[in-house]
Design a protein around this motif. Structure first.
Motif, mmCIF file in Angstrom:
data_model
loop_
_atom_site.group_PDB
_atom_site.id
_atom_site.type_symbol
_atom_site.label_atom_id
_atom_site.label_comp_id
_atom_site.label_asym_id
_atom_site.label_seq_id
_atom_site.Cartn_x
_atom_site.Cartn_y
_atom_site.Cartn_z
ATOM 1 N N PRO A 113 -23.691 58.059 13.531
ATOM 2 C CA PRO A 113 -25.170 57.772 13.611
ATOM 3 C C PRO A 113 -25.595 58.042 14.918
ATOM 4 O O PRO A 113 -25.176 58.021 15.972
ATOM 5 C CB PRO A 113 -25.665 56.349 13.135
ATOM 6 C CG PRO A 113 -23.903 55.923 12.282
ATOM 7 C CD PRO A 113 -22.935 56.583 13.064
ATOM 8 N N ALA A 114 -26.957 58.399 14.859
ATOM 9 C CA ALA A 114 -27.798 58.855 16.230
ATOM 10 C C ALA A 114 -27.772 57.704 17.177
ATOM 11 O O ALA A 114 -28.211 57.959 18.465
ATOM 12 C CB ALA A 114 -28.923 59.597 15.707
ATOM 13 N N SER A 115 -28.019 56.453 16.665
ATOM 14 C CA SER A 115 -28.137 55.327 17.713
ATOM 15 C C SER A 115 -27.345 54.148 16.939
ATOM 16 O O SER A 115 -26.699 54.236 16.037
ATOM 17 C CB SER A 115 -29.532 54.946 17.602
ATOM 18 O OG SER A 115 -29.881 54.700 16.197
ATOM 19 N N GLY A 116 -27.523 53.040 17.771
ATOM 20 C CA GLY A 116 -26.869 51.633 17.413
ATOM 21 C C GLY A 116 -25.555 51.651 18.316
ATOM 22 O O GLY A 116 -25.110 52.237 19.146
ATOM 23 N N THR A 117 -24.729 50.553 18.052
ATOM 24 C CA THR A 117 -23.549 50.202 18.739
ATOM 25 C C THR A 117 -22.329 50.754 17.985
ATOM 26 O O THR A 117 -22.094 50.692 16.841
ATOM 27 C CB THR A 117 -23.421 48.932 18.967
ATOM 28 O OG1 THR A 117 -24.583 48.404 19.631
ATOM 29 C CG2 THR A 117 -21.940 48.129 19.400
ATOM 30 N N ILE A 118 -21.243 51.454 18.598
ATOM 31 C CA ILE A 118 -19.979 51.819 17.832
ATOM 32 C C ILE A 118 -18.944 50.895 18.454
ATOM 33 O O ILE A 118 -18.794 50.782 19.490
ATOM 34 C CB ILE A 118 -19.655 53.224 18.421
ATOM 35 C CG1 ILE A 118 -21.115 54.270 18.574
ATOM 36 C CG2 ILE A 118 -18.537 53.823 17.813
ATOM 37 C CD1 ILE A 118 -21.538 54.271 16.996
ATOM 38 N N LEU A 119 -18.487 50.259 17.801
ATOM 39 C CA LEU A 119 -17.466 49.367 17.878
ATOM 40 C C LEU A 119 -16.206 49.903 17.688
ATOM 41 O O LEU A 119 -15.854 50.567 16.518
ATOM 42 C CB LEU A 119 -17.444 48.056 16.591
ATOM 43 C CG LEU A 119 -16.321 47.259 16.768
ATOM 44 C CD1 LEU A 119 -16.223 46.220 18.108
ATOM 45 C CD2 LEU A 119 -16.421 46.109 15.377
ATOM 46 N N GLU A 120 -15.485 49.912 18.750
ATOM 47 C CA GLU A 120 -13.934 50.486 18.771
ATOM 48 C C GLU A 120 -12.892 49.416 18.590
ATOM 49 O O GLU A 120 -13.118 48.503 19.254
ATOM 50 C CB GLU A 120 -13.743 51.207 20.111
ATOM 51 C CG GLU A 120 -12.268 52.085 19.996
ATOM 52 C CD GLU A 120 -11.852 52.479 21.395
ATOM 53 O OE1 GLU A 120 -10.941 53.196 21.374
ATOM 54 O OE2 GLU A 120 -12.564 52.166 22.440
ATOM 55 N N PRO A 158 -27.470 58.244 23.308
ATOM 56 C CA PRO A 158 -28.004 56.811 23.738
ATOM 57 C C PRO A 158 -27.018 55.673 22.985
ATOM 58 O O PRO A 158 -27.426 54.593 22.950
ATOM 59 C CB PRO A 158 -29.358 56.857 23.120
ATOM 60 C CG PRO A 158 -29.485 57.891 22.033
ATOM 61 C CD PRO A 158 -28.463 58.981 22.314
ATOM 62 N N ARG A 159 -26.066 56.031 22.044
ATOM 63 C CA ARG A 159 -25.426 55.070 21.437
ATOM 64 C C ARG A 159 -24.613 54.013 22.257
ATOM 65 O O ARG A 159 -24.310 54.544 23.427
ATOM 66 C CB ARG A 159 -24.421 55.762 20.361
ATOM 67 C CG ARG A 159 -24.775 56.591 19.441
ATOM 68 C CD ARG A 159 -23.494 57.518 18.931
ATOM 69 N NE ARG A 159 -23.990 58.644 18.061
ATOM 70 C CZ ARG A 159 -24.125 59.884 18.579
ATOM 71 N NH1 ARG A 159 -24.300 60.248 19.994
ATOM 72 N NH2 ARG A 159 -24.696 60.813 17.823
ATOM 73 N N LYS A 160 -24.290 53.082 22.052
ATOM 74 C CA LYS A 160 -23.404 52.079 22.869
ATOM 75 C C LYS A 160 -22.293 51.993 22.377
ATOM 76 O O LYS A 160 -22.017 52.131 20.991
ATOM 77 C CB LYS A 160 -24.270 50.501 22.754
ATOM 78 C CG LYS A 160 -25.760 50.822 23.514
ATOM 79 C CD LYS A 160 -26.305 49.240 23.555
ATOM 80 C CE LYS A 160 -27.848 49.204 23.738
ATOM 81 N NZ LYS A 160 -27.694 49.598 25.551
ATOM 82 N N TRP A 161 -21.236 51.749 23.075
ATOM 83 C CA TRP A 161 -19.824 51.809 22.806
ATOM 84 C C TRP A 161 -19.351 50.326 23.036
ATOM 85 O O TRP A 161 -19.562 49.848 24.364
ATOM 86 C CB TRP A 161 -18.878 52.698 23.648
ATOM 87 C CG TRP A 161 -17.525 53.152 23.236
ATOM 88 C CD1 TRP A 161 -16.658 52.313 23.575
ATOM 89 C CD2 TRP A 161 -17.205 53.754 22.176
ATOM 90 N NE1 TRP A 161 -15.566 52.850 22.888
ATOM 91 C CE2 TRP A 161 -15.851 53.804 21.923
ATOM 92 C CE3 TRP A 161 -17.960 54.867 21.348
ATOM 93 C CZ2 TRP A 161 -15.305 54.418 21.064
ATOM 94 C CZ3 TRP A 161 -17.230 55.785 20.378
ATOM 95 C CH2 TRP A 161 -15.711 55.524 20.222
ATOM 96 N N LEU A 162 -18.674 49.724 22.156
ATOM 97 C CA LEU A 162 -17.977 48.035 22.306
ATOM 98 C C LEU A 162 -16.686 48.468 22.079
ATOM 99 O O LEU A 162 -16.253 48.530 21.043
ATOM 100 C CB LEU A 162 -18.878 47.441 21.390
ATOM 101 C CG LEU A 162 -18.033 45.826 21.286
ATOM 102 C CD1 LEU A 162 -18.250 45.099 22.660
ATOM 103 C CD2 LEU A 162 -19.057 45.179 20.269
ATOM 104 N N PRO A 163 -15.893 48.294 23.246
ATOM 105 C CA PRO A 163 -14.397 48.278 23.185
ATOM 106 C C PRO A 163 -13.712 46.960 22.594
ATOM 107 O O PRO A 163 -14.518 45.940 22.964
ATOM 108 C CB PRO A 163 -13.761 48.698 24.595
ATOM 109 C CG PRO A 163 -14.950 48.326 25.270
ATOM 110 C CD PRO A 163 -16.251 48.332 24.422
#
Length: 210
Positions: free
Chosen positions: A30-37, A55-60
């Motif tokens: 998706p173009a935005s939001g948080t990506i949970l790894e 501009p997505r956020k990345w959460l490891p």
């Protein structure tokens, strides 16, 4: 090799697969939001993907404290304003820590990325990953999986068969999974197969959509 002064760990496969994975992520996320790894491991993927996916956020995340220390050290060296600190998360658990995390209110989880985990963990971890994705992802949300798979019960290359044998010798609960079994388990969590991509070294990118 990491030292007490430098907790960073290294995964050689990261250097080989990060560009092809990024190419697919740019197409499917998706173009935005948080990506949970899930199962971020050393953190090398996180520091590579985060700045390139803004501009997505990345959460490891990772259940192993040594690996979370490695992720923290890598992110200190390669900071990105859209990269969160790593969180403790065990995919096999019935409730994940992020389900109660207020920091995600401004940018809810829109996708989950999982690279090279389900063959190096018990089947229960794969089922937990799929259940968590079914709980957390919004309608249209994406679950991205990367790794080797059997198809129709058969290995797709001799190297994968040898790898599978090596994994099972280390832990009988590990092993290269049948793609059809993963697809069937995902369907039970309202995750539909969106697309598969052939990747280098006989791996697949498998993309599900909720």
């Amino acid at each position: 090799m990491n030292t007490p002064q430098d907790p960073r760990k290294y995964a050689p496969a990261t250097q080989r697969n990060r560009e092809p994975i990024l190419e697919v992520l740019l197409q499917v996320l998706p173009a935005s939001g948080t990506i949970l790894e899930i199962a971020s491991g050393t953190g090398e993927h996180a520091i590579f993907f985060a700045p390139r996916l803004q501009p997505r956020k990345w959460l490891p995340s990772d259940p192993n404290p040594e690996l979370r220390a490695s992720i923290t050290a890598w992110t200190a060296q390669f900071p990105s304003d859209n990269l969160y600190p790593p969180v403790e998360l065990d995919a096999s658990q019935p409730i994940w820590s992020v389900e109660k995390d207020a920091i995600l209110n401004d940018a809810p989880i829109a996708a989950i990325v999982n690279i090279n985990m389900i063959h190096i963990s018990p089947w229960s971890a794969c089922l937990g990953l799929l259940a968590g994705a079914g709980r957390i992802l919004p309608p249209g949300g994406i679950l991205y999986l990367y790794g080797p798979y059997k198809q129709g019960g058969e290995h797709t290359a001799p190297s994968n068969a040898a790898f599978d044998e090596s994994l099972r010798s280390q832990n009988p609960e590990w092993g290269v999974r049948n793609l059809e079994d993963v697809i069937a388990a995902a369907k039970q969590q309202n995750l539909q197969l969106h697309k598969t991509y052939q990747m280098p070294a006989n791996n697949l990118s498998v993309v599900f959509q909720r």
